[in-house]
Design an enzyme around this catalytic site. Structure first.
Site, PDB file in Angstrom:
ATOM      1  N   ASN A  85      33.195  99.848  50.926  1.00  0.00           N
ATOM      2  CA  ASN A  85      33.510 100.022  52.352  1.00  0.00           C
ATOM      3  C   ASN A  85      34.268 101.319  52.649  1.00  0.00           C
ATOM      4  O   ASN A  85      34.113 101.884  53.730  1.00  0.00           O
ATOM      5  CB  ASN A  85      34.350  98.818  52.811  1.00  0.00           C
ATOM      6  CG  ASN A  85      35.087  99.083  54.105  1.00  0.00           C
ATOM      7  OD1 ASN A  85      34.509  99.033  55.198  1.00  0.00           O
ATOM      8  ND2 ASN A  85      36.376  99.402  54.013  1.00  0.00           N
ATOM      9  N   TYR A 150      28.811 113.197  57.761  1.00  0.00           N
ATOM     10  CA  TYR A 150      28.917 111.727  57.793  1.00  0.00           C
ATOM     11  C   TYR A 150      27.521 111.113  57.870  1.00  0.00           C
ATOM     12  O   TYR A 150      27.205 110.162  57.151  1.00  0.00           O
ATOM     13  CB  TYR A 150      29.770 111.336  58.999  1.00  0.00           C
ATOM     14  CG  TYR A 150      30.046 109.855  59.154  1.00  0.00           C
ATOM     15  CD1 TYR A 150      30.988 109.221  58.347  1.00  0.00           C
ATOM     16  CD2 TYR A 150      29.393 109.105  60.134  1.00  0.00           C
ATOM     17  CE1 TYR A 150      31.259 107.865  58.510  1.00  0.00           C
ATOM     18  CE2 TYR A 150      29.663 107.758  60.301  1.00  0.00           C
ATOM     19  CZ  TYR A 150      30.607 107.140  59.491  1.00  0.00           C
ATOM     20  OH  TYR A 150      30.870 105.802  59.653  1.00  0.00           O
ATOM     21  N   LYS A 154      25.775 108.621  55.116  1.00  0.00           N
ATOM     22  CA  LYS A 154      25.375 107.237  55.401  1.00  0.00           C
ATOM     23  C   LYS A 154      23.879 107.034  55.147  1.00  0.00           C
ATOM     24  O   LYS A 154      23.450 105.949  54.747  1.00  0.00           O
ATOM     25  CB  LYS A 154      25.771 106.861  56.838  1.00  0.00           C
ATOM     26  CG  LYS A 154      27.290 106.809  57.054  1.00  0.00           C
ATOM     27  CD  LYS A 154      27.976 105.826  56.118  1.00  0.00           C
ATOM     28  CE  LYS A 154      29.459 105.661  56.389  1.00  0.00           C
ATOM     29  NZ  LYS A 154      30.120 104.683  55.521  1.00  0.00           N
TER      30      LYS A 154
HETATM   31  P1  NDP Z   1      39.360 103.032  58.365  1.00  0.00           P
HETATM   32  O1  NDP Z   1      39.707 104.483  58.439  1.00  0.00           O
HETATM   33  O2  NDP Z   1      40.248 102.020  59.003  1.00  0.00           O
HETATM   34  O3  NDP Z   1      39.173 102.598  56.846  1.00  0.00           O
HETATM   35  C1  NDP Z   1      38.708 103.432  55.841  1.00  0.00           C
HETATM   36  C2  NDP Z   1      39.382 102.995  54.553  1.00  0.00           C
HETATM   37  O4  NDP Z   1      38.876 103.773  53.487  1.00  0.00           O
HETATM   38  C3  NDP Z   1      40.890 103.172  54.587  1.00  0.00           C
HETATM   39  O5  NDP Z   1      41.512 101.925  54.305  1.00  0.00           O
HETATM   40  C4  NDP Z   1      41.166 104.189  53.496  1.00  0.00           C
HETATM   41  O6  NDP Z   1      42.314 103.840  52.758  1.00  0.00           O
HETATM   42  C5  NDP Z   1      39.943 104.072  52.603  1.00  0.00           C
HETATM   43  N1  NDP Z   1      39.675 105.323  51.905  1.00  0.00           N
HETATM   44  C6  NDP Z   1      39.246 106.497  52.443  1.00  0.00           C
HETATM   45  N2  NDP Z   1      39.134 107.432  51.493  1.00  0.00           N
HETATM   46  C7  NDP Z   1      39.519 106.849  50.324  1.00  0.00           C
HETATM   47  C8  NDP Z   1      39.649 107.316  48.978  1.00  0.00           C
HETATM   48  N3  NDP Z   1      39.361 108.571  48.638  1.00  0.00           N
HETATM   49  N4  NDP Z   1      40.073 106.432  48.043  1.00  0.00           N
HETATM   50  C9  NDP Z   1      40.392 105.166  48.362  1.00  0.00           C
HETATM   51  N5  NDP Z   1      40.276 104.662  49.618  1.00  0.00           N
HETATM   52  C10 NDP Z   1      39.860 105.505  50.584  1.00  0.00           C
HETATM   53  O7  NDP Z   1      37.880 102.956  58.929  1.00  0.00           O
HETATM   54  P2  NDP Z   1      36.911 101.740  59.306  1.00  0.00           P
HETATM   55  O8  NDP Z   1      37.484 100.439  58.916  1.00  0.00           O
HETATM   56  O9  NDP Z   1      36.463 101.962  60.682  1.00  0.00           O
HETATM   57  O10 NDP Z   1      35.671 102.101  58.350  1.00  0.00           O
HETATM   58  C11 NDP Z   1      35.322 101.365  57.194  1.00  0.00           C
HETATM   59  C12 NDP Z   1      33.881 101.703  56.831  1.00  0.00           C
HETATM   60  O11 NDP Z   1      33.025 101.320  57.895  1.00  0.00           O
HETATM   61  C13 NDP Z   1      33.631 103.188  56.593  1.00  0.00           C
HETATM   62  O12 NDP Z   1      32.716 103.353  55.530  1.00  0.00           O
HETATM   63  C14 NDP Z   1      32.997 103.645  57.897  1.00  0.00           C
HETATM   64  O13 NDP Z   1      32.182 104.766  57.716  1.00  0.00           O
HETATM   65  C15 NDP Z   1      32.206 102.413  58.271  1.00  0.00           C
HETATM   66  N6  NDP Z   1      31.847 102.320  59.683  1.00  0.00           N
HETATM   67  C16 NDP Z   1      32.802 102.157  60.663  1.00  0.00           C
HETATM   68  C17 NDP Z   1      32.411 102.030  61.995  1.00  0.00           C
HETATM   69  C18 NDP Z   1      33.371 101.806  63.104  1.00  0.00           C
HETATM   70  O14 NDP Z   1      32.932 101.744  64.261  1.00  0.00           O
HETATM   71  N7  NDP Z   1      34.658 101.650  62.861  1.00  0.00           N
HETATM   72  C19 NDP Z   1      31.000 102.112  62.370  1.00  0.00           C
HETATM   73  C20 NDP Z   1      30.112 102.293  61.275  1.00  0.00           C
HETATM   74  C21 NDP Z   1      30.526 102.381  59.988  1.00  0.00           C
HETATM   75  P3  NDP Z   1      43.578 104.866  52.604  1.00  0.00           P
HETATM   76  O15 NDP Z   1      43.957 105.264  53.981  1.00  0.00           O
HETATM   77  O16 NDP Z   1      44.590 104.042  51.885  1.00  0.00           O
HETATM   78  O17 NDP Z   1      43.041 105.980  51.795  1.00  0.00           O
END
Ligand code: NDP
Length: 247
Positions: A85, A150, A154
């Site tokens: 995720n 992005y 995806k």
């Molecule tokens: P958030 O930014 O809330 O969550 C992303 C998470 O990824 C964070 O908890 C972050 O943790 C973690 N993360 C990012 N980079 C790293 C890394 N290098 N190592 C470890 N952890 C990492 O976003 P969303 O919940 O919105 O998104 C979650 C997924 O859903 C993503 O893949 C996004 O592309 C996808 N998505 C979201 C949509 C939306 O409308 N929100 C729509 C479509 C897809 P930390 O900060 O601790 O690094």
């Protein structure tokens, strides 16, 4: 020996990942939550308690992934479910995106997913069972301006889902993907809240007319990860209030 299934949820300390982790823990799946921000991880531990294990790890450290997964398998007795995720987004006009910007997104959203999946699959193979759930986006279903890297990432996730599903099916490992529509999280707030035109456009083509909730993805991930979906592999399932087929 473990008596409960064990899942990894990357990026499980916020947004969609947190909702997936909460749903798993509620359903008695021991959930390993991976993220970088220890403050966020500790807050999740407080909320979800013994049902989860928090692990601070930067998924861009691809060389460190094999030893990290080995350590988790030793601690928990195996991995049954992997939810890829974690992801990052970047909104910029194409001509302003540097090679470093582009690579940063691909490294996090594609290369880390490959490395992590490969290592976890090594431990799933002997059990002849396992479920992987990837998270893509509407950016792979149709063209969205200003998210070039992005969108590329995806699209790659969806292609990897199909390739892995076919290769791993004879070994009892299923690989599926959820394509969320517009879901209310910090990431979507950043992309939409200062851009009313984009927000109206997103909602305007969503027949249900509102943003989804992270838990809509949580319940879908639980379904795809569970035996209820035991004959489902290689699907890209939009969870989007109809956005992908909106007029
Ligand atoms: P958030 O930014 O809330 O969550 C992303 C998470 O990824 C964070 O908890 C972050 O943790 C973690 N993360 C990012 N980079 C790293 C890394 N290098 N190592 C470890 N952890 C990492 O976003 P969303 O919940 O919105 O998104 C979650 C997924 O859903 C993503 O893949 C996004 O592309 C996808 N998505 C979201 C949509 C939306 O409308 N929100 C729509 C479509 C897809 P930390 O900060 O601790 O690094």
């Amino acid at each position: 020996m473990k008596n409960k299934p064990v899942a990894i949820v990357t990026g499980g300390a916020s947004g969609i990942g947190l909702a997936i982790a909460e749903t798993f823990v509620k359903n008695k799946i021991t959930t390993i939550i991976i993220g970088r921000d220890t403050k966020k991880l500790k807050a999740v531990k407080q909320k979800l308690g013994d049902g989860c294990d928090i692990q601070a790890f930067d998924l861009k450290d691809r060389k460190g992934i094999p030893a990290f997964i080995k350590k988790l398998v030793k601690k928990h007795g195996g991995i049954d479910i992997l939810v890829n995720n974690a992801g990052i987004n970047m909104k910029k006009p194409l001509i302003e995106v540097s090679d470093e910007d582009f690579d940063n997104i691909i490294e996090t959203n594609v290369q880390s997913i490959f490395s992590l999946s490969r290592e976890v699959v090594k431990y799933m193979l002997p059990n002849k069972k396992g479920s992987i759930v990837n998270i893509s986006s509407m950016a792979s279903q149709y063209g969205i301006p200003k998210v070039i890297a992005y969108s590329a990432s995806k699209g790659a996730i969806e292609s990897m889902t199909r390739a892995m599903a076919v290769e791993l099916s004879p070994n009892g490992i299923r690989v599926n993907c959820i394509a969320p529509g517009f879901i209310a999280t910090e990431m979507s707030a950043k992309a939409l809240n200062n851009d009313p035109e984009r927000k109206n456009k997103a909602l305007g083509r969503t027949p249900m007319g509102y943003l989804g909730e992270p838990k809509d993805i949580g319940t879908t991930a639980l379904f795809l990860a569970s035996d209820a979906a035991k004959y489902i592999t290689g699907v890209i399932l939009p969870v989007d209030g109809g956005n992908s087929i909106g007029f």
